[in-house]
Design a protein around this motif. Structure first.
Motif, short mmCIF file in Angstrom:
data_model
loop_
_atom_site.label_atom_id
_atom_site.label_comp_id
_atom_site.label_asym_id
_atom_site.label_seq_id
_atom_site.Cartn_x
_atom_site.Cartn_y
_atom_site.Cartn_z
N PRO A 96 9.91 34.75 -18.29
CA PRO A 96 9.16 35.45 -16.96
C PRO A 96 7.71 35.52 -16.92
N ASN A 97 6.86 35.18 -17.98
CA ASN A 97 5.46 35.07 -17.70
C ASN A 97 4.98 33.57 -17.33
N GLY A 98 6.04 32.82 -17.09
CA GLY A 98 5.84 31.27 -16.72
C GLY A 98 5.65 30.40 -17.78
N THR A 99 5.78 30.44 -19.10
CA THR A 99 5.75 29.76 -20.10
C THR A 99 7.07 28.70 -20.19
N VAL A 100 7.03 27.46 -20.25
CA VAL A 100 7.94 26.74 -20.22
C VAL A 100 8.32 25.89 -21.54
N ILE A 101 9.43 26.05 -22.32
CA ILE A 101 9.65 25.16 -23.32
C ILE A 101 10.87 24.44 -23.13
N ASN A 102 11.03 23.51 -23.92
CA ASN A 102 12.03 22.70 -23.88
C ASN A 102 13.20 23.02 -24.61
N GLY A 103 14.58 22.60 -24.61
CA GLY A 103 15.61 22.74 -25.30
C GLY A 103 15.59 23.03 -26.82
N THR A 104 15.02 21.87 -27.47
CA THR A 104 14.89 22.18 -29.02
C THR A 104 14.01 23.09 -29.16
N THR A 105 13.03 23.62 -28.70
CA THR A 105 12.25 24.87 -29.11
C THR A 105 12.78 26.00 -28.43
N LEU A 106 13.66 26.00 -27.55
CA LEU A 106 14.54 27.37 -27.29
C LEU A 106 15.58 27.45 -28.42
N ILE A 107 16.16 26.48 -29.26
CA ILE A 107 17.09 26.67 -30.03
C ILE A 107 16.25 27.17 -31.29
N GLU A 108 14.94 26.52 -31.62
CA GLU A 108 13.93 27.03 -32.99
C GLU A 108 13.57 28.45 -32.66
N ARG A 109 13.49 28.88 -31.35
CA ARG A 109 13.11 30.28 -31.12
C ARG A 109 14.30 31.48 -31.13
N GLY A 110 15.69 30.86 -31.67
CA GLY A 110 16.61 31.70 -31.63
C GLY A 110 17.81 31.74 -30.62
N GLY A 111 17.50 30.67 -29.70
CA GLY A 111 18.45 30.50 -28.56
C GLY A 111 19.49 29.68 -29.03
N THR A 112 20.40 29.38 -27.99
CA THR A 112 21.58 28.47 -28.05
C THR A 112 21.71 27.61 -27.03
N ILE A 113 21.94 26.14 -27.26
CA ILE A 113 22.50 25.15 -26.31
C ILE A 113 23.53 24.44 -27.24
N GLU A 114 24.63 24.94 -26.82
CA GLU A 114 25.84 24.42 -27.71
C GLU A 114 26.83 23.77 -26.98
N GLU A 115 27.37 22.67 -27.08
CA GLU A 115 28.53 22.20 -26.37
C GLU A 115 29.83 22.37 -27.00
N GLN A 116 30.54 23.22 -26.50
CA GLN A 116 31.93 23.58 -27.26
C GLN A 116 32.87 22.64 -26.12
#
Length: 264
Positions: A96-116
Motif C-alpha cells: 500500500p505504501n508503493g513499494t514493489v517487490i518481485n515474486g521471489t521476494t514475496l515468497i521470502e517474506r512469508g507469502g505464497t505463489i504456488e502452482e497447484q
C-alpha cells in the motif's frame, strides 16, 4: 492372488497420483526465471479500477489486481469446464505504501505463489499491513483478437486493447458483459466496467483493416449476386421470346366458349 491385486492397485494409485489426477504431489514451484521475469513496459499500478488489464499485440496481457485478503486463486477453465492453473510470469507485488517487490521476494517474506493442480495460489507477504489492499501484477498469455479470463476479483475493471483494435461492429466483435463506457486514447480502446459480478469477462475485437477487408468481401459478393441475377434474367427473357416465336406459349386455359367438334 490378493497380494498381487494389492500391488496392482497400489501401482495404479501411484501412477494416478504422480500424474496429478488426484492432486497428490500436485503442488509445484514456478521457476524463478519465469516468476521474476522482465516486464515489457510497466504495470499500471495507478489505474482507478480494481483490476487493470493491458492486452498487447503479441497475444499477451499485463494484469494488475487490487486485493485485500488471505489469498487469490488464479485459474482458467477449459472447454469441458475443468479448472487449470493460470500461466503467470513476471509476478510483482505492490505494498500500500508503493513499494514493489518481485515474486521471489514475496515468497521470502512469508507469502505464497504456488502452482497447484487446478490453480495458482497467491498469498501476500506476511509483512503486508492488515486492513489495506495491496496489488498483485503478472503477465499472462492470451489469444489474438480475443481476451477472456475469469473474474478473480469482483469490482471495477478496465481493459485496454492493442492499438488499432476496435469493438464497434457486432459481426466482428463482442463484449461480455457489456462495458459501462468506452474511450479511445492514443489509438487504443479503453473499456470500463463499474462493478463486474459475473464469473468471467470476455472481449472479442478486430483490427481496423479487418473492417475494410470484410466490407470488400461483402461488396464483391453483392456485385457477383447482381451480375448473376442480371444474367439469369436475360436468359429467361431470351427463352421466353424463343418459345413465343415457336408458338409454344399458346394459352389454352379457357376454351369454355368454343363449340365442340362434330362427334364429340
Amino acid at each position: 492372488m490378493n497380494r498381487r491385486l494389492l500391488l496392482a492397485l497400489a501401482a495404479l494409485v501411484l501412477l494416478v497420483a504422480t500424474s496429478g489426477c488426484l492432486g497428490f504431489f500436485g503442488d509445484d514451484e514456478i521457476p524463478p526465471d519465469r516468476l521474476d521475469g522482465n516486464v515489457t513496459g510497466e504495470y499500471n499500478w495507478d489505474a482507478d479500477a480494481d483490476v487493470s488489464i493491458n492486452v498487447s499485440e503479441r497475444a499477451t496481457y499485463q494484469a494488475v489486481y487490487r486485493f485485500e485478503g488471505e489469498e487469490l486463486s488464479l485459474y482458467r477453465s477449459d472447454g469441458l469446464g475443468t479448472e487449470n492453473p493460470l500461466h503467470v510470469e513476471a509476478v510483482r507485488y505492490r505494498y500500500p505504501n508503493g513499494t514493489v517487490i518481485n515474486g521471489t521476494t514475496l515468497i521470502e517474506r512469508g507469502g505464497t505463489i504456488e502452482e497447484q493442480r487446478d490453480a495458482v495460489l497467491v498469498e501476500p507477504p506476511a509483512d503486508a499491513p492488515d486492513g489495506q489492499a495491496g496489488q498483485l501484477a503478472f503477465t499472462g498469455q492470451s489469444t489474438p483478437k480475443h481476451f477472456s479470463l475469469p473474474t478473480f476479483v469482483k469490482g471495477s475493471y478496465e481493459i485496454v486493447l492493442p492499438e488499432d483494435r476496435r469493438v464497434d461492429v457486432p459481426l466482428l466483435s463482442s463484449t461480455r458483459p457489456n462495458p459501462d463506457r468506452e474511450s479511445v486514447e492514443d489509438g487504443r480502446v479503453h473499456l470500463y466496467w463499474d462493478d463486474v459480478q459475473r464469473d468471467a469477462i470476455s472481449v472479442r475485437f478486430y483490427l481496423e483493416r479487418d473492417l475494410y477487408i470484410f466490407g470488400g468481401i461483402l461488396g464483391v459478393s453483392a456485385l457477383v449476386a447482381l451480375v448473376g441475377g442480371l444474367y439469369y434474367r436475360r436468359r429467361i427473357t431470351e427463352l421466353r421470346r424463343q418459345r413465343e416465336e415457336l408458338g409454344l406459349d399458346v394459352d389454352t386455359s379457357d376454351d369454355s366458349g368454343r363449340r365442340r367438334p362434330p362427334g364429340m
